[in-house]
Structures are given as structure tokens and as C-alpha cells.
Design an enzyme around this catalytic site. Structure first.
Site, PDB file in Angstrom:
ATOM      1  N   ALA A  45      78.245 -27.607  49.050  1.00 52.64           N
ATOM      2  CA  ALA A  45      77.348 -28.017  50.241  1.00 52.64           C
ATOM      3  C   ALA A  45      78.739 -27.126  51.084  1.00 52.64           C
ATOM      4  O   ALA A  45      78.087 -26.726  52.501  1.00 52.64           O
ATOM      5  CB  ALA A  45      78.737 -29.366  50.427  1.00 52.64           C
ATOM      6  N   GLU A  46      80.336 -26.900  51.225  1.00 51.83           N
ATOM      7  CA  GLU A  46      80.640 -25.950  51.407  1.00 51.83           C
ATOM      8  C   GLU A  46      81.225 -24.716  51.007  1.00 51.83           C
ATOM      9  O   GLU A  46      81.984 -25.430  49.640  1.00 51.83           O
ATOM     10  CB  GLU A  46      81.556 -27.221  52.812  1.00 51.83           C
ATOM     11  N   THR A  47      81.470 -23.421  51.448  1.00 50.85           N
ATOM     12  CA  THR A  47      82.402 -22.110  51.013  1.00 50.85           C
ATOM     13  C   THR A  47      83.432 -22.446  52.518  1.00 50.85           C
ATOM     14  O   THR A  47      83.018 -22.327  53.462  1.00 50.85           O
ATOM     15  CB  THR A  47      81.878 -21.366  51.353  1.00 50.85           C
TER      16      THR A  47
END
Length: 262
Positions: A45-47
Site C-alpha cells: 500500500a505504501e513505500t
């Protein structure tokens, strides 16, 4: 170019729980298009990408599609990487971000995120969102995200999204959070993002910037316990503090490795 890559499960005390985020330390910023390609390749979902400036950390968050203005679980994951892997000496970590200065305090294995409060206000439910839901809310509010309030935790668990309709919505960079009073906690939620690789986010720290002041006002209490009841489940300890909220949780390291880019 060889870069470190850490994958962390945030807002959980066990592997395969909470929300996975990748964390990539940098010495200097790479072009935005490269950061976006890395985030897309990581397929979570997020880096989070950060540059350590000594007394503070410059932090940015990317989904596989866009740069985000605020992300809770990837901030927690970054703090966990700094403390548990990189041996960052301070128990108070100051991040410079698109949402201003964010402070994470670390005590034992609990990370407390000091985030801006985003109290949602009553609004009408857009017909396109209404059509995408199998169950309709009793109240609709909005801040960055639409906040849909239901009567029971069971309703939240039973919500289904018609993705073909839902993906016609453009809420860049927000989403839709559904919430109700919890059976064994103060409140529960789930979070959905239209036009995204990952439709349902397992645990969404930033949505609690709105959920905390809303439920604090509704339940008449400043400290609350919350669950995000996705398949992976997220555990959040929350506190309402006027124009700020404190979102606390634990994290576990899943992997430590490297990535190579030309």
C-alpha cells in the site's frame, strides 16, 4: 545503485498482521518518477522514503500510483526501522513531511505518532458512493476522506464494495472509511481507496486523524482503543488532543534486504 529495503508490518504485534509497508533509506533524493517506480515494484500500500538529516528525518510516502500527503502505518514502519534496524539514538523522532512536522515517540516497543486532527463535517453521500455499497450508512461526514458511520460492527464486517462503480470515484488522495462502535473496543473501521492497486487498506493511520476526534466527541472520552477489521487486523491506541491526535501501535520486521536500480 544498491539501496536498503525493509518491509515492516505496522499496527500489529505479530508477522502477517497489521499493514505491510516498505521503507527505503536514501542518502539523497532520487527523481520522483524513480520513487514511484520503486513503490509500484514493491506492490504494498505504501513505500516510505527518508533522508536522515541528523536532528530530523525528511520523509515521503508513495503508493503504487501517487505520492501521499500523509500516511500513518508507513510512518510507524519508518520509526521502527530507524530504532530496531538502524539503531537511531533518540526516542523522539522528528519527521519533515508534506503534512508538516510529525513527531513519533518511542517507549519500549510502542510507537506514538503525533498527527494533525482532521475533524470531519456532515455532508451528503455522493450517489456514486451510495451505489457502490451494499449497505448504506446512517451518517456521512467528510474531511480528506469520506467518513461513513454505521450502527454496528457487524455491518462494517459485512460491507461489500462494487469495484466497477467505486473506481469511477476520484478522491485523490483520499478514500472512504466506514466505521461503527466496536463490540470489544471503542470503535472499528475499514478503509477503501478508489482507482488503487489495493482496494482495501489493511490499517490506515491517516484515517484515524478524522476517526479519533469524531469518536472522542461522540463517546465523550479522550483515550480510545480501535480496531481496523480488515483481514489482517490493525490495533491502534488513540488519544484526542484538541488540534492533534496521538495514534499508537506496535510493529514487526518482516524482511531486511536490498534493491538494485540502474
Amino acid at each position: 545503485m544498491k539501496l536498503p529495503l525493509y518491509q515492516i508490518d505496522a499496527f500489529t504485534d505479530k508477522i502477517f498482521g497489521g499493514n505491510p509497508a516498505c521503507v527505503v533509506p536514501l542518502k539523497n533524493w532520487l527523481p520522483d518518477e524513480v520513487l514511484l517506480k520503486i513503490a509500484k515494484e514493491n506492490a504494498v500500500a505504501e513505500t516510505a522514503f527518508f533522508v536522515n538529516k541528523g536532528d530530523r528525518i525528511h520523509l515521503r510516502w508513495f503508493t503504487p500510483e501517487i505520492e501521499m500527503d500523509l500516511c500513518g502505518h508507513a510512518t510507524l514502519a519508518t520509526a521502527h526501522s530507524l530504532k530496531s534496524i538502524l539503531e537511531y539514538p533518540n526516542d523522539k523522532i522528528i519527521f519533515e513531511t508534506l503534512s508538516g512536522e510529525l513527531i513519533v515517540s518511542v517507549k519500549n516497543d510502542l510507537y506514538s505518532l503525533d498527527f494533525p486532527s482532521r475533524m470531519p463535517v456532515l455532508t451528503e453521500l455522493p450517489k456514486i458512493i451510495q451505489k457502490s455499497l451494499n449497505l448504506q450508512p446512517k451518517e456521512t461526514l467528510k474531511s480528506r476522506d469520506y467518513v461513513l458511520v454505521y450502527d454496528t460492527e457487524e455491518e462494517i464486517r459485512n460491507i461489500k464494495i462494487n469495484r466497477q462503480i467505486f473506481d469511477q470515484i476520484n478522491l485523490d488522495p483520499g478514500g472512504v472509511v466506514v466505521t461503527a462502535k466496536g463490540q470489544n473496543c471503542d470503535f472499528v473501521s475499514r478503509y477503501f481507496t478508489p482507482q488503487s492497486t489495493i482496494l482495501e487498506d489493511p490499517v490506515t493511520g491517516s484515517s484515524h486523524c478524522s476517526l479519533i476526534p469524531f469518536w472522542s466527541s461522540r463517546l465523550k472520552k479522550e483515550k480510545l482503543n480501535a480496531l481496523q477489521i480488515s483481514d489482517r487486523v490493525g490495533i491502534l491506541e488513540c488519544e484526542n488532543k484538541k488540534d492533534r491526535v496521538i495514534i499508537s501501535g506496535k510493529a514487526k520486521t518482516y524482511s531486511v534486504g536490498n534493491l538494485w536500480i540502474e
